[in-house]
Design a protein around this motif. Structure first.
Motif, PDB file in Angstrom:
ATOM      1  N   ARG A  61       0.856  -1.192   0.000  1.00  0.00           N
ATOM      2  CA  ARG A  61       0.000   0.000   0.000  1.00  0.00           C
ATOM      3  C   ARG A  61       0.894   1.245   0.000  1.00  0.00           C
ATOM      4  O   ARG A  61       1.004   1.952   1.009  1.00  0.00           O
ATOM      5  CB  ARG A  61      -0.917  -0.011   1.225  1.00  0.00           C
ATOM      6  CG  ARG A  61      -1.885  -1.197   1.230  1.00  0.00           C
ATOM      7  CD  ARG A  61      -2.927  -1.148   2.355  1.00  0.00           C
ATOM      8  NE  ARG A  61      -2.464  -0.718   3.659  1.00  0.00           N
ATOM      9  CZ  ARG A  61      -1.976  -1.518   4.612  1.00  0.00           C
ATOM     10  NH1 ARG A  61      -1.858  -2.808   4.395  1.00  0.00           N
ATOM     11  NH2 ARG A  61      -1.617  -1.021   5.783  1.00  0.00           N
ATOM     12  N   ASP A  63       0.720   4.188  -0.989  1.00  0.00           N
ATOM     13  CA  ASP A  63       0.165   5.523  -0.796  1.00  0.00           C
ATOM     14  C   ASP A  63       0.007   5.891   0.678  1.00  0.00           C
ATOM     15  O   ASP A  63      -0.316   7.031   1.004  1.00  0.00           O
ATOM     16  CB  ASP A  63      -1.184   5.633  -1.512  1.00  0.00           C
ATOM     17  CG  ASP A  63      -2.177   4.593  -1.037  1.00  0.00           C
ATOM     18  OD1 ASP A  63      -1.759   3.449  -0.752  1.00  0.00           O
ATOM     19  OD2 ASP A  63      -3.383   4.910  -0.954  1.00  0.00           O
ATOM     20  N   GLN A  64       0.261   4.942   1.574  1.00  0.00           N
ATOM     21  CA  GLN A  64       0.110   5.175   3.009  1.00  0.00           C
ATOM     22  C   GLN A  64       1.322   5.909   3.569  1.00  0.00           C
ATOM     23  O   GLN A  64       2.422   5.812   3.033  1.00  0.00           O
ATOM     24  CB  GLN A  64      -0.032   3.827   3.745  1.00  0.00           C
ATOM     25  CG  GLN A  64      -1.216   2.998   3.303  1.00  0.00           C
ATOM     26  CD  GLN A  64      -2.518   3.678   3.642  1.00  0.00           C
ATOM     27  OE1 GLN A  64      -2.716   4.136   4.755  1.00  0.00           O
ATOM     28  NE2 GLN A  64      -3.414   3.758   2.673  1.00  0.00           N
TER      29      GLN A  64
END
Length: 146
Positions: free
Chosen positions: A73, A75-76
């Motif tokens: 992930r 974009d975290q």
């Protein structure tokens, strides 16, 4: 596509380790050829390289699982990644401190040994009773050496 043997060579990881990582979910299950041979793509090779490097740095498998989940992930925020890395650094610093205490105790034992007979050997005496030690070098040091 790579066979498990070729992936093993490319990543420097033994075949049983690759199978284990699949079994525990660190690596996704491989696709299969018509002959039922495992086949891996570049993503599996990269993921395995990540796992191996993390293991080389001493990260436990649970932390690696968390790091892989976070890397899936992108974009975290990386605060969770930083937290995992900081926890690993603290663990390494703790092991280093215990090893330094162990080193100090071994040096002291050797220095105090007069070099006479085994019956009078300070090393044997210290090994016979932890009460002769000057530091609490910890029983969990056996984990470090295994």
């Amino acid at each position: 596509m790579l066979s498990i043997g070729k992936l093993s060579e490319a990543a420097g990881v033994k075949v049983p380790t690759i199978r284990y990582y699949e079994q525990i979910g660190l690596l996704p299950e491989a696709g299969r050829s018509t002959g039922n041979q495992r086949l891996y793509g570049p993503a599996a090779r990269d993921r395995l390289a990540f796992i191996r490097h993390a293991r080389d740095l001493g990260f436990p498998l649970d932390a690696i699982r968390d790091l892989l989940g976070l890397s899936d992930r992108p974009d975290q925020p990386c605060a969770a990644v930083d937290s995992i890395a900081k926890a690993q650094l603290l663990a390494v610093e703790g092991r280093i401190a215990r090893l330094m205490a162990l080193k100090s105790e071994l040096e002291r034992m050797i220095t105090q040994c007069a070099g006479g007979s085994v019956a009078d050997c300070r090393v044997i005496e210290c090994l016979g009773s932890h009460a002769h030690c000057t530091t609490d070098h910890g029983r969990d040091l056996a984990e470090v050496s295994e």
